[in-house]
Design a protein around this motif. Structure first.
Motif, PDB file in Angstrom:
ATOM      1  N   PRO A  73       0.801  -1.226   0.000  1.00 60.05           N
ATOM      2  CA  PRO A  73       0.000   0.000   0.000  1.00 60.05           C
ATOM      3  C   PRO A  73       0.837   1.281   0.000  1.00 60.05           C
ATOM      4  O   PRO A  73       0.499   2.245  -0.675  1.00 60.05           O
ATOM      5  CB  PRO A  73      -0.829  -0.113   1.281  1.00 60.05           C
ATOM      6  N   LYS A  74       1.936   1.298   0.730  1.00 63.86           N
ATOM      7  CA  LYS A  74       2.673   2.557   0.860  1.00 63.86           C
ATOM      8  C   LYS A  74       3.354   2.956  -0.447  1.00 63.86           C
ATOM      9  O   LYS A  74       3.172   4.059  -0.953  1.00 63.86           O
ATOM     10  CB  LYS A  74       3.701   2.437   1.995  1.00 63.86           C
ATOM     11  N   GLN A  75       4.092   1.998  -1.007  1.00 63.22           N
ATOM     12  CA  GLN A  75       4.771   2.304  -2.274  1.00 63.22           C
ATOM     13  C   GLN A  75       3.724   2.511  -3.376  1.00 63.22           C
ATOM     14  O   GLN A  75       3.879   3.365  -4.248  1.00 63.22           O
ATOM     15  CB  GLN A  75       5.711   1.166  -2.637  1.00 63.22           C
ATOM     16  N   GLY A  76       2.637   1.734  -3.297  1.00 67.66           N
ATOM     17  CA  GLY A  76       1.572   1.858  -4.295  1.00 67.66           C
ATOM     18  C   GLY A  76       0.986   3.257  -4.312  1.00 67.66           C
ATOM     19  O   GLY A  76       0.812   3.861  -5.375  1.00 67.66           O
ATOM     20  N   SER A  78       2.311   6.033  -3.143  1.00 68.82           N
ATOM     21  CA  SER A  78       3.264   7.074  -3.546  1.00 68.82           C
ATOM     22  C   SER A  78       3.469   7.034  -5.063  1.00 68.82           C
ATOM     23  O   SER A  78       3.573   8.076  -5.707  1.00 68.82           O
ATOM     24  CB  SER A  78       4.564   6.956  -2.753  1.00 68.82           C
ATOM     25  N   TRP A  79       3.449   5.862  -5.666  1.00 67.19           N
ATOM     26  CA  TRP A  79       3.562   5.762  -7.134  1.00 67.19           C
ATOM     27  C   TRP A  79       2.321   6.327  -7.817  1.00 67.19           C
ATOM     28  O   TRP A  79       2.422   7.011  -8.830  1.00 67.19           O
ATOM     29  CB  TRP A  79       3.752   4.301  -7.548  1.00 67.19           C
ATOM     30  N   LEU A  80       1.157   5.995  -7.251  1.00 70.44           N
ATOM     31  CA  LEU A  80      -0.088   6.492  -7.846  1.00 70.44           C
ATOM     32  C   LEU A  80      -0.052   8.023  -7.921  1.00 70.44           C
ATOM     33  O   LEU A  80      -0.482   8.625  -8.903  1.00 70.44           O
ATOM     34  CB  LEU A  80      -1.277   6.026  -6.985  1.00 70.44           C
ATOM     35  N   SER A  81       0.479   8.644  -6.889  1.00 64.24           N
ATOM     36  CA  SER A  81       0.478  10.110  -6.823  1.00 64.24           C
ATOM     37  C   SER A  81       1.300  10.740  -7.943  1.00 64.24           C
ATOM     38  O   SER A  81       0.991  11.840  -8.380  1.00 64.24           O
ATOM     39  CB  SER A  81       1.048  10.582  -5.486  1.00 64.24           C
ATOM     40  N   TRP A  82       2.339  10.079  -8.380  1.00 63.33           N
ATOM     41  CA  TRP A  82       3.151  10.733  -9.422  1.00 63.33           C
ATOM     42  C   TRP A  82       2.943  10.105 -10.808  1.00 63.33           C
ATOM     43  O   TRP A  82       3.707  10.364 -11.729  1.00 63.33           O
ATOM     44  CB  TRP A  82       4.626  10.808  -9.013  1.00 63.33           C
ATOM     45  N   ASP A  83       1.904   9.303 -10.940  1.00 57.33           N
ATOM     46  CA  ASP A  83       1.705   8.600 -12.212  1.00 57.33           C
ATOM     47  C   ASP A  83       1.315   9.517 -13.380  1.00 57.33           C
ATOM     48  O   ASP A  83       1.321   9.079 -14.532  1.00 57.33           O
ATOM     49  CB  ASP A  83       0.650   7.498 -12.064  1.00 57.33           C
TER      50      ASP A  83
END
Ligand SMILES: C[S@@+](CC[C@H](N)C(=O)[O-])C[C@H]1O[C@@H](n2cnc3c(N)ncnc32)[C@H](O)[C@@H]1O
Length: 430
Positions: A73-76, A78-83
């Motif tokens: 969830p955490k890395q997911g 943070s990745w979603l935010s900059w996608d």
């Protein structure tokens, strides 16, 4: 189930579903898509293939879940935010026409490619800037670097070069809708709860006061791009007119008149009329659609049974008919305007007359596949971006009729097999 066991279960599902898919491909002598420049770009399993199609849909959901869980969830998050950077590299490649300057066989150095891109675009762009955008796009299989410093096409980048509807779809999304999408929240704050097509993210982003389609038409380049982009889905099996013909009991109407509202040139009425010879159709649309250049030909053998007229569906209906049919109309308007459309029918409605809507419908949570839900919820979000309209759940349809007039009795909503569009029906009891 423990979270560890879920990982194992997903990988088992993936193995099982992949086997169903690959067995189907092998037994039908079909080839799976690939990134190879000559590779197939469409998965060759249509919805009508039944089990193999369902296995592919399950595979997409299971691989997504396994991917997301493996990220955590955490890395997911943070990745979603900059996608949105995915869109940036794609937009740059599309905007600077990079695919045109990469050879279909062999490769080109970043330096030579940059020189060609600069010459074609007539403004300065450095090798470093272009290279970092292209290398980012490669993460999404757009181009490859077969050896350090050289760029080659993949099947994905090749579509940007050769598939006109796809290239225009990319431009429409990246160029015309990306900026408005970034303005949705600000538009919601500026015009709280608005149902107006002139108080949207598009109005906010481009600082103009026209409804979306009028705005598009006012900028020829955007209008052209939109028209070409829409062709991308015209061949989509799920939106085929065949579902409209087969998905409703037209035959049970007997000798009846159907008013096809917002029926465009009449191609849907033509198809239903072909299959049901007792039906007559009045195809209504705006004045602009009835100009000779917009009309399109009428099949001679249907002339007796299909007429095409001008009628604004916000104005009182004058044609007394058995069915008022709306295909792809309601999802483009907010409730306020759909209620207006339903109320405008009242002067012509006789007891037992039906309103039949053929449109998108949002699934109840957790009832649809990830693929279906992702498609329709994305479309729903775009309706907000562009026109302040919405997709509806079954309960919303029933409520819409009730709000328009208590004399409408909602009689049901259903989705024909393999169709992406639903039928929604109400009867006038007044
Ligand atoms: C998305 S298209 C749907 C066309 C057709 N029903 C179909 O299934 O493909 C919307 C249609 O509604 C028509 N339209 C838009 N505003 C209208 C109005 N106020 N009165 C009548 N038709 C209208 C447009 O000209 C267009 O043909």
């Amino acid at each position: 189930m423990t979270s560890n066991a879920r990982l194992a279960q997903l990988s088992h599902t993936i193995l099982e579903k992949t086997k169903i898919v690959t067995d189907h491909l092998a037994s039908h002598n079909l080839t799976a898509p690939s990134w190879d420049v000559d590779g197939a770009v469409d998965f060759p399993i249509p919805e009508s293939a039944g089990e193999a199609y369902t296995a592919r849909v399950d595979l997409i959901a299971a691989t997504k879940e396994l991917h997301d869980l493996t990220l955590g969830p955490k890395q997911g998050l943070s990745w979603l935010s900059w996608d949105f950077i995915n869109n940036l590299s794609l937009q740059a490649i599309w905007e600077f026409r990079v695919p045109e300057f990469v050879p279909l066989t062999g490769s080109i150095s970043f330096e030579d490619l940059t020189a060609k891109v600069v010459a074609a675009n007539d403004f300065k762009i450095g090798v470093m800037n272009l290279r970092r955008l292209i290398r980012h796009a490669m993460l999404n299989h757009i181009f490859i670097e077969p050896r350090k410093g050289f760029v080659a096409h993949t099947s994905v980048s090749r579509m940007l070069l050769e598939d006109e509807p796809m290239a225009n779809w990319v431009g429409y999304m990246c160029r015309d809708l990306w900026k408005p999408a970034a303005h949705v929240v600000d538009a919601m704050k500026k015009w709280p709860g608005s149902e107006e097509p002139t108080e949207t993210a598009v109005n906010h982003a481009f600082e103009q006061s026209l409804p979306w389609y009028d705005y598009l038409q006012s900028v020829p380049e955007k209008a052209r791009r939109y028209n070409l982009a829409m062709k991308l889905h015209s061949g989509n099996e799920g939106f085929s007119v065949g579902h409209t013909v087969r998905g409703y009991a037209w035959g049970k109407l007997g000798e009846a008149t159907v008013v096809d509202m917002g029926g465009n040139q009449g191609f849907v009425s033509f198809a239903i009329a072909e299959a049901f010879p007792k039906l007559k159709f009045v195809v209504q649309d705006t004045e602009g659609m009835r100009k000779p250049e917009a009309m399109g030909p009428m099949p001679a053998h249907l002339e007796e049974r299909v007429t095409r007229t001008v009628h604004d569906f916000f104005e009182p209906q004058t044609v007394v008919a058995d069915v008022y049919f709306f295909r792809w109309i309601f999802h483009g308007f907010s409730d306020k305007y759909n209620i207006k459309i339903l109320r405008a029918l009242r002067p012509a409605l006789r007891k037992g007359a039906k309103v039949v809507i053929n449109d998108g419908t949002l699934p109840e949570p957790l009832t649809a596949s990830y693929l279906q839900e992702r498609n329709i919820r994305t479309m729903d979000a775009f309706n907000q971006v562009t026109v302040n309209a919405r997709e509806r759940e079954i309960d919303d349809w029933s409520e819409l009729f009730r709000l328009a007039d208590e004399r409408y009795k909602f009689t049901g909503a259903w989705k024909p097999e393999n169709s992406h569009m639903w039928f929604i029906e109400a009867e006038w009891t007044g």
